[in-house]
Write an enzyme that holds these catalytic residues in place. Structure first.
Site, PDB file in Angstrom:
ATOM      1  N   ASP A  22      -7.958   4.867  11.853  1.00 42.40           N
ATOM      2  CA  ASP A  22      -6.422   5.068  11.921  1.00 42.40           C
ATOM      3  C   ASP A  22      -6.713   6.666  11.234  1.00 42.40           C
ATOM      4  O   ASP A  22      -5.694   7.522  11.297  1.00 42.40           O
ATOM      5  CB  ASP A  22      -5.596   4.213  11.198  1.00 42.40           C
ATOM      6  CG  ASP A  22      -5.116   2.966  12.214  1.00 42.40           C
ATOM      7  OD1 ASP A  22      -5.221   3.452  13.436  1.00 42.40           O
ATOM      8  OD2 ASP A  22      -4.635   2.108  11.781  1.00 42.40           O
ATOM      9  N   SER A  65      -5.686  -8.513   6.884  1.00 43.16           N
ATOM     10  CA  SER A  65      -4.732  -7.470   7.322  1.00 43.16           C
ATOM     11  C   SER A  65      -4.082  -7.515   8.731  1.00 43.16           C
ATOM     12  O   SER A  65      -4.803  -7.782   9.515  1.00 43.16           O
ATOM     13  CB  SER A  65      -5.058  -6.187   6.664  1.00 43.16           C
ATOM     14  OG  SER A  65      -5.994  -5.847   7.626  1.00 43.16           O
ATOM     15  N   ASP A  91       0.766  -1.161   0.078  1.00 38.99           N
ATOM     16  CA  ASP A  91      -0.146   0.031  -0.013  1.00 38.99           C
ATOM     17  C   ASP A  91       0.796   1.294  -0.013  1.00 38.99           C
ATOM     18  O   ASP A  91       0.681   2.087  -0.749  1.00 38.99           O
ATOM     19  CB  ASP A  91      -1.008   0.034   1.326  1.00 38.99           C
ATOM     20  CG  ASP A  91      -1.877  -0.965   1.091  1.00 38.99           C
ATOM     21  OD1 ASP A  91      -1.751  -2.029   0.465  1.00 38.99           O
ATOM     22  OD2 ASP A  91      -2.993  -1.077   1.991  1.00 38.99           O
ATOM     23  N   ARG A 125      -0.401   5.477  17.084  1.00 40.10           N
ATOM     24  CA  ARG A 125      -0.716   6.488  16.139  1.00 40.10           C
ATOM     25  C   ARG A 125      -0.539   7.896  16.458  1.00 40.10           C
ATOM     26  O   ARG A 125       0.286   8.663  15.598  1.00 40.10           O
ATOM     27  CB  ARG A 125      -2.239   6.503  15.592  1.00 40.10           C
ATOM     28  CG  ARG A 125      -2.628   5.311  14.938  1.00 40.10           C
ATOM     29  CD  ARG A 125      -1.630   4.578  14.298  1.00 40.10           C
ATOM     30  NE  ARG A 125      -2.094   3.501  13.494  1.00 40.10           N
ATOM     31  CZ  ARG A 125      -1.261   2.526  12.824  1.00 40.10           C
ATOM     32  NH1 ARG A 125      -0.128   2.401  13.147  1.00 40.10           N
ATOM     33  NH2 ARG A 125      -1.782   1.539  12.276  1.00 40.10           N
TER      34      ARG A 125
END
Length: 405
Positions: free
Chosen positions: A128, A182, A17, A99
């Site tokens: 996210d 994922s 990605d 994050r």
């Protein structure tokens, strides 16, 4: 695109990605891309990420690979653990808490290299994107944010792979076709979601688990450990002093060995939908229960119960991306104040997926054997005092009973 972007800092993992995003940014925005990769203890070799970025045309001086493991545990995980934070009563917030650190470092790098934008690889369906961008804007209100998944027309894994092959971007063999699920990993946890996990009735296949052995296959003999705390933070394992990241790493290995910390959860995302995820938090689960163990003897009832009332709000703030918000900082100040006397040792037994507190001691203990004993307490507690205490607490109930009975 109305505004010209000259330089953008991309949160770059080197996976499919973000590799596609790097090339897409270069093409679509005609801008210079600076890559930032955080070592948060995800357990991957990161030098190949440097080589991938160089092959994509990123200048060597614009490739940042930072070891943030100690900062991650010391300044983010441990403060959160002081609160015993669990989102929706179960999730130890392993992805959520990483994050704000990534966002913080991206903004620092943007200032360092004179970038006018930052970019991430989060999709438009998840939490996210919110966490990254709330962090960006809190730390630099004027930063431009590029979220490719909300802009481009590469709407499927197949389209992504086609783009990668057109631009000679390496595609890992297991990414050809649909990826089975994922994952996201750091020192605190590994999360898995999507594909084989999307039906909440289907049991998680064993191959999805990567951080823990199956509890059924864990050792048949329990293992006993001790964790020492000072002012609410873990400082030693089995009497050996350790830094925050070293301690969590050691607890992770113990948790892996004994099949501890697996969680199958259907949660409520901030963007409105429910999602099913599988979380493995081996060391964090042990640490969380050890911390609650030391609080049992060092926290006053009022402080302990107030903390438990504040915890869901605090956990929700972290889950939703408000780490840098004033209300999280206000709660943190109260939580940190409560930890001043949370010092001592907890003994735990690890056995086939279970963590059992078997002992706790502290120089600041509020537990009094003299008061609580079933034997003669020699006047330490006058049981006759309880009669008036009960009558006063029963007064309103008796008045209600007389009126309504």
């Amino acid at each position: 695109m109305s505004d010209k972007i000259n330089r953008v800092v991309l949160a770059y993992s080197g996976g499919l990605d973000t590799s596609v995003i790097l090339k897409w940014l270069q093409q679509e925005y005609q801008c210079e891309v600076v890559t930032f990769t955080a070592d948060l203890g995800q357990g991957e070799e990161l030098e190949p990420v440097r080589r991938k970025a160089e092959r994509a045309g990123v200048k060597p001086e614009h490739i940042f690979i930072d070891d943030l493991r100690e900062e991650f545990v010391r300044d983010f995980v441990f403060p959160m653990m002081r609160a015993n934070a669990q989102y929706e009563g179960l999730y130890l917030l392993g992805t959520s808490i990483a994050r704000p650190l990534i966002a913080k470092r991206q903004i620092e790098i943007a200032k360092l290299v004179g970038a006018d934008a930052v970019s991430h690889g989060a999709t438009g369906k998840g939490n996210d994107q919110v966490r990254f961008e709330l962090g960006y804007y809190a730390l630099n209100p004027d930063i431009k944010v590029i979220a490719p998944w909300r802009e481009w027309d590469l709407t499927s894994r197949t389209r992504l792979i086609e783009f990668a092959e057109q631009h000679q971007i390496e595609v890992a063999k297991d990414k050809r076709g649909e990826a089975p699920f994922s994952t996201d990993a750091n020192l605190l946890h590994t999360s898995s979601e999507g594909k084989v996990l999307e039906d909440p009735w289907d049991e998680v296949p064993d191959y999805v688990y990567s951080r823990t052995v199956n509890p059924e296959d864990a050792p048949d003999a329990p293992e006993t450990i001790t964790v020492d705390f000072e002012r609410g933070d873990g400082v030693a394992l089995n009497g050996e002093a350790m830094s925050p990241a070293t301690l969590l790493t050691a607890l992770n290995e113990l948790g892996r060995k004994h099949g501890i910390g697996r969680l199958d959860l259907v949660e409520n995302r901030f963007v409105g939908m429910k999602s099913r995820g599988m979380y493995e938090t081996p060391g964090g689960t042990i640490y969380h229960l050890a911390h609650r163990g030391i609080e049992q003897i060092t926290l006053d009832r009022g402080a302990a119960h107030l903390k438990d009332e504040l915890m869901p709000r605090y956990a929700e703030l972290i889950y939703n991306g408000f780490w840098f918000a004033p209300e999280r900082e206000m709660l943190q100040a109260a939580i940190d104040h409560s930890q001043e006397k949370v010092t001592g040792t907890v003994r735990l037994k690890l056995y086939k997926g279970n963590v059992i507190v078997t002992g706790r001691r502290s120089p600041n203990s509020l537990y009094s054997e003299k008061v609580v004993t079933f034997e003669d307490d020699q006047g330490a507690y006058d049981q006759r005092d309880a009669a008036g205490f009960i009558k006063l607490n029963a007064l309103r109930l008796r008045l209600l009973g007389r009126r309504d009975g």
